[in-house]
Design a protein around this motif. Structure first.
Motif, PDB file in Angstrom:
ATOM      1  N   LEU A 173      29.697 -12.478  48.460  1.00 51.61           N
ATOM      2  CA  LEU A 173      30.996 -12.656  48.026  1.00 51.61           C
ATOM      3  C   LEU A 173      30.819 -13.231  46.476  1.00 51.61           C
ATOM      4  CD1 LEU A 173      32.494 -14.274  51.030  1.00 51.61           C
ATOM      5  CD2 LEU A 173      33.148 -12.042  49.919  1.00 51.61           C
ATOM      6  N   VAL A 174      29.867 -13.780  46.236  1.00 49.53           N
ATOM      7  CA  VAL A 174      29.771 -14.450  44.817  1.00 49.53           C
ATOM      8  C   VAL A 174      28.220 -13.929  44.285  1.00 49.53           C
ATOM      9  CG1 VAL A 174      31.284 -16.464  45.358  1.00 49.53           C
ATOM     10  CG2 VAL A 174      28.901 -16.744  45.970  1.00 49.53           C
ATOM     11  N   CYS A 175      27.822 -14.893  43.052  1.00 50.48           N
ATOM     12  CA  CYS A 175      26.433 -14.395  42.727  1.00 50.48           C
ATOM     13  C   CYS A 175      25.557 -15.616  42.817  1.00 50.48           C
ATOM     14  CB  CYS A 175      26.741 -13.854  41.202  1.00 50.48           C
ATOM     15  SG  CYS A 175      27.336 -12.347  41.237  1.00 50.48           S
ATOM     16  N   ARG A 176      26.100 -16.699  43.108  1.00 58.04           N
ATOM     17  CA  ARG A 176      24.919 -17.979  43.170  1.00 58.04           C
ATOM     18  C   ARG A 176      25.722 -18.853  44.338  1.00 58.04           C
ATOM     19  NH1 ARG A 176      22.684 -21.706  38.535  1.00 58.04           N
ATOM     20  NH2 ARG A 176      22.410 -23.811  39.683  1.00 58.04           N
ATOM     21  N   VAL A 177      24.780 -19.163  45.164  1.00 56.52           N
ATOM     22  CA  VAL A 177      25.292 -19.933  46.380  1.00 56.52           C
ATOM     23  C   VAL A 177      24.426 -21.229  46.118  1.00 56.52           C
ATOM     24  CG1 VAL A 177      25.253 -20.652  48.945  1.00 56.52           C
ATOM     25  CG2 VAL A 177      25.333 -18.113  48.133  1.00 56.52           C
ATOM     26  N   ASN A 178      25.083 -22.270  46.051  1.00 60.12           N
ATOM     27  CA  ASN A 178      24.347 -23.768  45.646  1.00 60.12           C
ATOM     28  C   ASN A 178      24.419 -24.467  47.020  1.00 60.12           C
ATOM     29  OD1 ASN A 178      24.337 -23.758  42.547  1.00 60.12           O
ATOM     30  ND2 ASN A 178      26.340 -22.896  43.156  1.00 60.12           N
ATOM     31  N   LEU A 179      23.353 -24.760  47.425  1.00 58.98           N
ATOM     32  CA  LEU A 179      23.198 -25.619  48.858  1.00 58.98           C
ATOM     33  C   LEU A 179      23.048 -27.209  48.564  1.00 58.98           C
ATOM     34  CD1 LEU A 179      20.526 -23.191  50.224  1.00 58.98           C
ATOM     35  CD2 LEU A 179      22.869 -23.297  50.760  1.00 58.98           C
ATOM     36  N   ASN A 180      23.900 -27.611  49.179  1.00 64.32           N
ATOM     37  CA  ASN A 180      24.301 -29.187  48.985  1.00 64.32           C
ATOM     38  C   ASN A 180      24.248 -29.825  47.514  1.00 64.32           C
ATOM     39  OD1 ASN A 180      24.324 -29.783  51.650  1.00 64.32           O
ATOM     40  ND2 ASN A 180      22.244 -29.391  51.889  1.00 64.32           N
ATOM     41  N   SER A 181      24.860 -28.633  46.648  1.00 66.41           N
ATOM     42  CA  SER A 181      25.046 -29.310  45.161  1.00 66.41           C
ATOM     43  C   SER A 181      26.243 -28.449  44.463  1.00 66.41           C
ATOM     44  CB  SER A 181      23.628 -28.831  44.379  1.00 66.41           C
ATOM     45  OG  SER A 181      23.326 -27.596  44.629  1.00 66.41           O
ATOM     46  N   SER A 182      26.569 -29.184  43.659  1.00 58.79           N
ATOM     47  CA  SER A 182      27.722 -28.470  42.903  1.00 58.79           C
ATOM     48  C   SER A 182      27.397 -27.235  42.176  1.00 58.79           C
ATOM     49  CB  SER A 182      28.388 -29.465  42.017  1.00 58.79           C
ATOM     50  OG  SER A 182      27.508 -29.827  40.656  1.00 58.79           O
ATOM     51  N   CYS A 183      28.458 -26.494  41.928  1.00 59.61           N
ATOM     52  CA  CYS A 183      28.254 -25.055  41.140  1.00 59.61           C
ATOM     53  C   CYS A 183      27.874 -25.538  39.730  1.00 59.61           C
ATOM     54  CB  CYS A 183      29.520 -24.484  41.012  1.00 59.61           C
ATOM     55  SG  CYS A 183      29.948 -23.833  42.798  1.00 59.61           S
ATOM     56  N   GLN A 184      26.910 -24.546  38.955  1.00 63.68           N
ATOM     57  CA  GLN A 184      26.720 -24.936  37.651  1.00 63.68           C
ATOM     58  C   GLN A 184      25.861 -23.611  37.237  1.00 63.68           C
ATOM     59  OE1 GLN A 184      23.850 -28.308  37.808  1.00 63.68           O
ATOM     60  NE2 GLN A 184      22.355 -26.972  37.449  1.00 63.68           N
ATOM     61  N   ARG A 185      25.837 -23.545  35.636  1.00 62.03           N
ATOM     62  CA  ARG A 185      25.165 -22.478  35.231  1.00 62.03           C
ATOM     63  C   ARG A 185      24.057 -22.372  34.965  1.00 62.03           C
ATOM     64  NH1 ARG A 185      25.687 -21.446  29.116  1.00 62.03           N
ATOM     65  NH2 ARG A 185      26.951 -23.284  29.395  1.00 62.03           N
ATOM     66  N   GLY A 186      23.347 -23.788  34.617  1.00 56.17           N
ATOM     67  CA  GLY A 186      21.871 -24.021  34.462  1.00 56.17           C
ATOM     68  C   GLY A 186      21.135 -24.012  35.576  1.00 56.17           C
ATOM     69  N   PRO A 187      19.646 -24.074  35.357  1.00 52.53           N
ATOM     70  CA  PRO A 187      19.011 -23.786  34.400  1.00 52.53           C
ATOM     71  C   PRO A 187      19.381 -22.470  33.579  1.00 52.53           C
ATOM     72  CG  PRO A 187      17.520 -24.692  36.243  1.00 52.53           C
ATOM     73  CD  PRO A 187      18.949 -24.406  36.739  1.00 52.53           C
ATOM     74  N   ASP A 188      18.981 -22.534  32.348  1.00 57.19           N
ATOM     75  CA  ASP A 188      19.596 -21.262  31.746  1.00 57.19           C
ATOM     76  C   ASP A 188      18.710 -20.132  31.853  1.00 57.19           C
ATOM     77  OD1 ASP A 188      21.951 -22.527  30.931  1.00 57.19           O
ATOM     78  OD2 ASP A 188      21.118 -23.226  28.937  1.00 57.19           O
ATOM     79  N   VAL A 189      17.618 -20.379  32.652  1.00 56.38           N
ATOM     80  CA  VAL A 189      16.801 -18.991  32.735  1.00 56.38           C
ATOM     81  C   VAL A 189      17.258 -18.142  33.980  1.00 56.38           C
ATOM     82  CG1 VAL A 189      14.769 -19.870  31.662  1.00 56.38           C
ATOM     83  CG2 VAL A 189      15.044 -20.412  33.986  1.00 56.38           C
ATOM     84  N   TYR A 190      17.942 -18.821  34.756  1.00 55.26           N
ATOM     85  CA  TYR A 190      18.468 -18.240  36.197  1.00 55.26           C
ATOM     86  C   TYR A 190      19.802 -17.092  35.523  1.00 55.26           C
ATOM     87  CZ  TYR A 190      15.600 -21.256  38.852  1.00 55.26           C
ATOM     88  OH  TYR A 190      14.658 -21.898  39.225  1.00 55.26           O
ATOM     89  N   PRO A 191      19.878 -16.247  36.314  1.00 59.12           N
ATOM     90  CA  PRO A 191      20.845 -15.254  36.368  1.00 59.12           C
ATOM     91  C   PRO A 191      22.406 -16.051  36.231  1.00 59.12           C
ATOM     92  CG  PRO A 191      19.858 -14.563  38.101  1.00 59.12           C
ATOM     93  CD  PRO A 191      18.977 -15.376  37.363  1.00 59.12           C
ATOM     94  N   PHE A 192      23.282 -15.761  35.028  1.00 55.42           N
ATOM     95  CA  PHE A 192      24.402 -16.180  35.154  1.00 55.42           C
ATOM     96  C   PHE A 192      25.624 -14.839  35.043  1.00 55.42           C
ATOM     97  CE2 PHE A 192      27.961 -18.035  32.606  1.00 55.42           C
ATOM     98  CZ  PHE A 192      28.677 -18.699  33.528  1.00 55.42           C
ATOM     99  N   THR A 193      26.214 -14.862  36.232  1.00 52.30           N
ATOM    100  CA  THR A 193      27.176 -13.710  36.228  1.00 52.30           C
ATOM    101  C   THR A 193      28.408 -13.934  37.281  1.00 52.30           C
ATOM    102  OG1 THR A 193      27.398 -11.221  36.406  1.00 52.30           O
ATOM    103  CG2 THR A 193      25.600 -12.237  37.704  1.00 52.30           C
ATOM    104  N   GLY A 194      28.877 -12.868  37.621  1.00 56.67           N
ATOM    105  CA  GLY A 194      30.196 -12.964  38.593  1.00 56.67           C
ATOM    106  C   GLY A 194      30.611 -11.676  39.264  1.00 56.67           C
TER     107      GLY A 194
END
Ligand code: G3H
Length: 489
Positions: A439-460
């Motif tokens: 449904l989304v492009c990043r699932v954060n486990l037990n942590s808030s959403c964020q863009r970084g670290p900047d080497v990881y894909p950032f999209t939606g």
């Protein structure tokens, strides 16, 4: 105040004699509240927009220009020179980030340092990319020399919440890949670009990067109307992006690199560590006052722990410190957009009229340049705060007993950037994690959403993005794979 009438076109720092745009900070420098005058920048006109585009087109010269055909080492040298000159402006830039957009000192410093690191990482990644690209391949008797080439002329428009970092996350990869660009800074966070004009001028050949100041409608629209912009690189909202795309006469040819709205949810399951969930939800929803596309913009809490979570969460929100960006420990800071408190108030009024409540004591308290974050519960689907990306200090809460409630809401949403999932047994949760990842492009486990670290894909997904950013992906987004084929006859 910084009074700068300069702008950069075709390698020349020109002086503007026309109307200037005044820049104010929402931070008062006196006890009785009054916005502070920070300086002014040119309010350029259509002629300068056309000149800047012409300069970028000429420097690109249909791919034959000096820049798009330049050797990799030389382009890297230009970028290295630029980043060195930029590093010398740290103190002033950090100060301007605080005054112009109200970002607190640690975050303002982080924005600057992260941007510098982004440029260094981009250079390194580009070296590797070039080595990859220099490969020969042979298949079915055809030898291919695969390369990666630029896309053309890029119109680059950045957002006010990361006036340095996110703009450069577009501009730097675009340039290093051999594209040429016209860059127009956002309305807030515009002054901090002026000390960098010389660095751009000294580091890049003429016309490669052109920097203009003024209103989007006056500058970006005429450029799009020419049909000569090859790439629209924009981080901001879809309304502005769509308006610009519609003006391009050959919009089907236009490449889009867009980072747009999101409404990232947090989902808190019954066995979650509540203290951790509270800490992460505070950071996720309220760092930089929620003015981040990655901010948590709605929280789903399981009924079994709703009371316990909300008690801790509302107390934590009200214990946050409000202050000016340089005040020790100030987490909540003045909002740069003068009408934002009013907008949040409208969302509150709408939610209250539809049965919601503000459940934290300080929630909704109005100040001159701020509104204390309201925690709103219960939030229903007919409320504006459910639908709209608040991009500011307000936290809507929904509760659930069936996990399909948040999942269905996410599936129906126009957005699909990230989610935060708070739970215990990650292994057991893996089917849910898989469903969320679709449904989304990043699932954060037990942590808030964020863009970084900047080497990881950032999209939606859906309306949240077009193309992928990050150090690694942006180089690919701003280029195209081409090859020269030699047939083994
Ligand atoms: O506005 C959206 C930004 O990309 C958020 O970045 O998660 O690093 O604050 P961040």
């Amino acid at each position: 105040p910084i009074e700068s009438n300069r702008y950069l076109i075709n390698g020349e720092l020109l002086s503007w004699k026309g109307k200037m745009a005044k820049v104010y900070s929402s931070i008062s420098s006196t006890d009785s509240y009054q916005p502070t005058y920070l300086g002014s920048v040119p309010e350029l006109e259509e002629q300068q927009a056309n000149d800047s585009l012409e300069a970028a087109l000429e420097a690109y010269d249909q791919g034959k220009g000096k820049w798009p055909t330049m050797r990799v080492k030389e382009r890297i040298a230009c970028m290295q020179k630029f980043v060195k000159l930029m590093e010398a402006k740290r103190e002033l830039t950090v100060k301007l980030i605080m005054w112009e957009i109200g970002k607190n000192l640690p975050d303002a410093e982080k924005e600057f340092d992260r941007t510098v690191q982004y440029i260094y990482d981009t250079i390194e990644d580009y070296k590797n990319l070039d080595r990859d690209a220099a490969k020969f391949e042979k298949n079915e008797g055809v030898v291919a020399h695969i390369r990666r080439g630029p896309l053309g002329v890029v119109l680059c428009l950045g957002p006010y919440n990361y006036p340095l970092n996110e703009t450069f996350a577009l501009l730097i990869p675009a340039l290093i890949m051999g594209n040429t660009a016209v860059f127009k800074p956002a309305k807030f966070g515009v002054l901090l670009i002026t000390p960098l004009l010389e660095a751009f001028q000294e580091s890049f050949p003429k016309g490669v990067v052109n920097i203009v100041f003024g209103r989007g409608r006056v500058l970006a629209s005429p450029m799009m109307k020419t049909g000569k912009v090859d790439v629209l690189a924009l981080i901001g909202n879809s309304k502005s992006a769509n308006a610009l795309i519609d003006q391009h006469p050959k919009s089907n040819r236009l490449r889009l690199i867009l980072g747009l709205e999101a409404k990232n949810p947090a989902i808190i399951l019954p066995h979650a560590d509540l203290d951790l969930a509270v800490k992460e939800c505070i950071a996720g929803s309220l760092s930089f006052n929620g003015q981040r596309c990655t901010a948590l913009k709605i929280i789903y809490v399981h009924e079994a722990i709703r009371t316990a979570f909300l008690e801790k969460f509302t107390a934590a929100v009200d214990a946050l410190k409000f202050g000016n960006p340089w005040d020790e420990g100030a987490f909540l800071t003045p909002l740069p957009e003068p009408n934002k408190p009013q907008y949040i108030q409208e969302l509150i009024d709408d939610a209250l009229a539809k049965g919601g409540k503000i459940i934290n004591k300080k929630g909704g308290r109005l100040m001159d340049n701020y509104i204390w974050p309201p925690v709103l519960y219960p939030v229903t689907k007919d409320m504006r705060i459910y639908e709209e990306e608040q991009f500011g200090p307000a936290i809507p809460i929904r509760s659930f007993t069936d996990i399909n409630t948040p999942l269905n809401d996410m599936a129906d949403s126009n957005y699909g950037q990230q989610v935060s999932l708070f739970g215990k047994d990650i292994k057991e949760l893996s089917p849910l994690i898989d469903a969320l990842a679709n449904l989304v492009c990043r699932v954060n486990l037990n942590s808030s959403c964020q863009r970084g670290p900047d080497v990881y894909p950032f999209t939606g997904r859906k309306d949240s993005a077009k193309a992928t950013l990050s150090v690694h992906d942006a180089l690919r987004s701003f280029s195209i794979r081409t090859f020269v084929a030699l047939k083994d006859n």
